[in-house]
Write a protein that holds these residues in place. Sequence first.
Motif, short mmCIF file in Angstrom:
data_model
loop_
_atom_site.label_atom_id
_atom_site.label_comp_id
_atom_site.label_asym_id
_atom_site.label_seq_id
_atom_site.Cartn_x
_atom_site.Cartn_y
_atom_site.Cartn_z
N LYS A 119 -1.73 5.74 5.74
CA LYS A 119 -2.24 4.48 6.28
C LYS A 119 -3.67 4.31 5.81
O LYS A 119 -4.48 5.23 5.91
N LEU A 120 -3.96 3.13 5.29
CA LEU A 120 -5.30 2.80 4.83
C LEU A 120 -5.90 1.73 5.73
O LEU A 120 -5.26 0.71 6.00
N SER A 121 -7.11 1.97 6.19
CA SER A 121 -7.85 0.96 6.96
C SER A 121 -9.28 0.97 6.44
O SER A 121 -10.05 1.89 6.70
N THR A 122 -9.61 -0.07 5.69
CA THR A 122 -10.93 -0.10 5.05
C THR A 122 -11.40 -1.53 4.95
O THR A 122 -10.79 -2.46 5.49
N THR A 123 -12.51 -1.72 4.27
CA THR A 123 -13.01 -3.06 3.99
C THR A 123 -13.11 -3.23 2.49
O THR A 123 -13.46 -2.28 1.76
N LEU A 124 -12.81 -4.41 2.00
CA LEU A 124 -13.02 -4.71 0.59
C LEU A 124 -14.51 -4.89 0.34
O LEU A 124 -15.32 -4.90 1.27
N LEU A 125 -14.88 -5.06 -0.90
CA LEU A 125 -16.30 -5.14 -1.24
C LEU A 125 -16.98 -6.38 -0.66
O LEU A 125 -18.20 -6.41 -0.52
N ASP A 126 -16.18 -7.40 -0.30
CA ASP A 126 -16.77 -8.58 0.33
C ASP A 126 -16.88 -8.42 1.84
O ASP A 126 -17.30 -9.35 2.54
N GLY A 127 -16.51 -7.25 2.36
CA GLY A 127 -16.62 -6.99 3.79
C GLY A 127 -15.38 -7.31 4.59
O GLY A 127 -15.30 -6.97 5.78
N SER A 128 -14.39 -7.93 3.97
CA SER A 128 -13.17 -8.28 4.70
C SER A 128 -12.31 -7.04 4.93
O SER A 128 -12.29 -6.11 4.11
N LYS A 129 -11.61 -7.03 6.04
CA LYS A 129 -10.81 -5.86 6.40
C LYS A 129 -9.44 -5.90 5.72
O LYS A 129 -8.85 -6.96 5.53
N ILE A 130 -8.97 -4.72 5.38
CA ILE A 130 -7.62 -4.60 4.83
C ILE A 130 -6.98 -3.34 5.40
O ILE A 130 -7.63 -2.30 5.55
N GLU A 131 -5.72 -3.47 5.76
CA GLU A 131 -4.95 -2.32 6.25
C GLU A 131 -3.62 -2.30 5.51
O GLU A 131 -2.93 -3.33 5.41
N LEU A 132 -3.26 -1.14 5.00
CA LEU A 132 -2.00 -0.95 4.29
C LEU A 132 -1.28 0.26 4.84
O LEU A 132 -1.91 1.22 5.31
N SER A 133 0.05 0.23 4.76
CA SER A 133 0.87 1.39 5.08
C SER A 133 1.70 1.72 3.85
O SER A 133 2.34 0.83 3.28
N GLN A 134 1.69 2.97 3.45
CA GLN A 134 2.45 3.40 2.28
C GLN A 134 3.52 4.40 2.71
O GLN A 134 3.22 5.36 3.43
N VAL A 135 4.74 4.15 2.28
CA VAL A 135 5.87 5.03 2.59
C VAL A 135 6.50 5.47 1.28
O VAL A 135 6.87 4.63 0.46
N THR A 136 6.63 6.78 1.09
CA THR A 136 7.22 7.29 -0.13
C THR A 136 7.55 8.77 0.03
O THR A 136 6.93 9.46 0.84
N ASN A 137 8.48 9.22 -0.77
CA ASN A 137 8.78 10.65 -0.84
C ASN A 137 8.31 11.22 -2.17
O ASN A 137 8.86 12.18 -2.68
N TYR A 138 7.30 10.57 -2.74
CA TYR A 138 6.67 11.03 -3.96
C TYR A 138 6.06 12.42 -3.72
O TYR A 138 5.53 12.66 -2.65
N PRO A 139 6.13 13.36 -4.63
CA PRO A 139 6.53 13.26 -6.03
C PRO A 139 8.01 13.55 -6.30
O PRO A 139 8.40 13.67 -7.46
N TRP A 140 8.79 13.70 -5.25
CA TRP A 140 10.21 14.02 -5.46
C TRP A 140 11.04 12.78 -5.76
O TRP A 140 12.09 12.86 -6.38
N GLU A 141 10.58 11.63 -5.28
CA GLU A 141 11.26 10.36 -5.55
C GLU A 141 10.23 9.35 -6.05
O GLU A 141 9.06 9.42 -5.67
N GLY A 142 10.66 8.40 -6.84
CA GLY A 142 9.75 7.45 -7.47
C GLY A 142 9.64 6.11 -6.79
O GLY A 142 9.06 5.18 -7.34
N THR A 143 10.19 5.98 -5.59
CA THR A 143 10.13 4.72 -4.86
C THR A 143 8.94 4.72 -3.91
O THR A 143 8.78 5.65 -3.11
#
Length: 674
Positions: free
Chosen positions: A467-491
Motif C-alpha cells: 500500500k502506498l500513501s504519499t503526496t505527488l510533487l504538487d502536494g496532492s495526495k495519492i494512495e495506491l494498493s498493489q496486489v501481486t504474487n511477483y516474482p513467481w507470477e507476472g500479473t
Amino acid sequence: MTKKLLLIACGVTLLFSSYAQENGIINNAKSPYVKLKSIDMGDCVWTDGFWASKIENAKDSMVPYMGNLLCGDTGHALNNFKIAADLQHGEHKGMNWHDGDFYKYMEAVSYLYSQTKDEKYLKELDGYIRIIGKAQEEDGYLETQIQLNPKVDRYENRKYHEMYNTGHLFTSACIHYRITGQRNFLDIAIKQADLLYTIFMPEDKKYGRFGFNQTQIMGLVELYRTVGDKKYLKLAEKFINDRGKYKVEETPATEGRPMGDYVQEYTALREEDEAVGHAVLALYYYAGAADVYAETGEKALVDALDRLWDNVTNKKMYVTGGVGQTHFGASTNHQLIEEGFIDEYMMPNMTAYNETCANICNSMFSYRMLGIHGESKYADIMGLVMYNSGLSGISINGKNYYYANPLRVIENTRDYDQMFTEFPVRQPYLKCFCCPPNLVRTVCKISGWAYSKSENGIAVNLFGGNKLSTTLLDGSKIELSQVTNYPWEGTVTITVDKCKKQVFDVMLRIPDWAKKSKILVNGKVTDVDVIPGQFATITRKWKKGDVISLDMPMEITMVEGHTRIEEVRNQVAIKRGPIVYCIESADLPEGTKITDVYLSSANEMKAVYKKDLLDGVTVIETEVLIRTNNNDETMYKTVQKPEFTKFKTQLIPYYAWSNRGQSEMTVFLPIIWK
C-alpha cells in the motif's frame, strides 16, 4: 489571539508539509538534477507476498539475531563504543570498519520503525545513541578502532577506514532523523562532519589521497540535504576532485594496502571509462558521485557515471547481478587489486567473488541513476540484484551469511581453510561483517525503492504486494494498493484508492525480460506503448477505484553469455522473470558431480510453485542428462562419445541455494541442442 493561533497553526502545517516531503532514503526532494524523486520512508508498506515475507523475517529473525551478535561478545561492536565511552573495560575487537557495520545495523532498525511504528525500535536506538554520544570526543572525533588503539593517531593511515565509518554514521544519522524527527543522532553526525571539514577541506597533500573507501561522499551529501549547510556538499565534491590528482606513490598514509586502481586513484573519475579496483570501494564512490551530480548538475561527472554504469552492467556483471569477478587479480593497467573488477568479459564461475556488499552497492548506484535519468533500465538492475546476488548473501532463516557469491561450487576444489571470506556453507558470523548489515538494511528499506515521484505523477519501480500513501510533487495526495504474487507470477494489479482530480501520470516499469506484456485500465486495453526495458506511461484523469492490470508473461528462458566470456561457452543459465536459477546436488542422485549434469534443448521445462520448499519458491522441473563415462580426472584426455542417463529433477532460485546442507551448485550448465 485567534489570528495569532491561526498563524501558528499555518506555520506548523507548512513545517509538516516540508518535513513530509523530505524524508526519502535519498533526500532528493529539492535536488535540481533528479527526474524521479524518492518517496518518503514509510509511505510504502509491504502487505503481502515476497517482500512482505522478507520484512516479517527481518522483524522476527534477521534484525534480532544481528542485534544479539553485534551487541554481544561475538560481534563486540557495541562493546567497542561502551569501552570508548568509559562504560566498561576492554579492548577493541573486530575489523577497522566495525563501527560502520553497527551504524548500518542501526539504519536497518530505523527502517523497521518506519514500516511498523513499533516504539520498541525507538527505545533500542535511543540506548545506542546515548552510548555513541558518550564515546564521541569533545571535538567530534568518533572512531573506536583509533580511540582504543594508543599506537595509532587520527587520520594517520587510510587503511583504518575512518572515512568508511564516518560515511555510514552520517547516512544512518540522517535516516534516523528523517524517520523520527529526533536530533540526538544527527547532532553527533554534525559534530563529526564539522571536524572532518576543518581537516580535509584545506588543500593538504597529506590528506589528498585519504578517501579510500568513500562512503563519506554519500553521507556528506545526505547531511547537506538534511541540514542545508553547503559546506558538506563542497567537501563531498572535494573528495571526488582529489582522486587522480596526486602522484600514486607510497606514503605513511597509504602503507599496508594496495594503491592506484585498487582504490580508484590512478585515473580521475571524470576521465575514467572503466570500472577498476575493489568493487565495493568503486560502487560506493560512483553512488556518492551520483549524489553530488544530483546537486551540481556537472556534465563531466554524469558523463563519466554513464560510462561506468555501462561498463559495469554490460561488460563486468554476472547474470545474477553480481559484480567483482575475483578476490585477487590485476586491473587492465596491471595494478594489484583485491575483491574487485578485472578485465571485461573475464567471468570465472567457480572463483567468482561477487561480494554481497558489492552486489548491494550495484543496486544502490543504479537507484541513484534511476533518479537522475528516469530510465527503467536502472530499476531492472536493482531488481536483478535483490532477487538474486543480493539475497543469496543470507540464509532463508535470516541467520547465516555468505560474503562471496560464486556461480559454481564443486566439492574438494578449494582450500577453504586458507580463505578468509569464502566458505562452503553460510556462516552464523563473519569476522569481516560488512556484508550482513548492508544486506539487511537494504531488505528493510527496499519499500522506499518501490515507487518514485515523477514531475506529474508516480513511477512504479518494483513490484510486490503493498500500500502506498504519499503526496505527488504538487502536494496532492495519492494512495495506491498493489496486489501481486511477483516474482513467481507476472500479473500485477494496482488500484487507485485516492488521487487528485487533475490529469497525472502512472509510470509502470516494463522489465527488459517482459516480452508481450499487456496493460489494461478498468479492464480495457490502453493505447500506451508497452516496450520491454522502458516505463509505460499512462496519462489520464484518474479517480478512486480505477484499476490498472499489468500482465507480464513469465516465460522460461535460456540465457547464454557474450562470445568473449570463455567460461560459459556452450552453456546456458535458466531464467524466469527476474529469477535466475541453479541446480544443486541436493536435487541429484547421490554422488553425482555437478560438472556431469547437462541440459537438453528437447526436454520440456515447467514452472511449479512449491510452498513448502525453501520458504515457498517456484522451481523449474525438467529432465537433465547425467554423463556416466567421465571418470578420468587427468588434465587432458582422449574423449569418446559421452554416455548419459536421464534424471527428472528441479532447478531452484539461485538466492535459495545452500539452505539444505553443504552441496555442489552451478548456474550455467552445458547444453545439448536437438
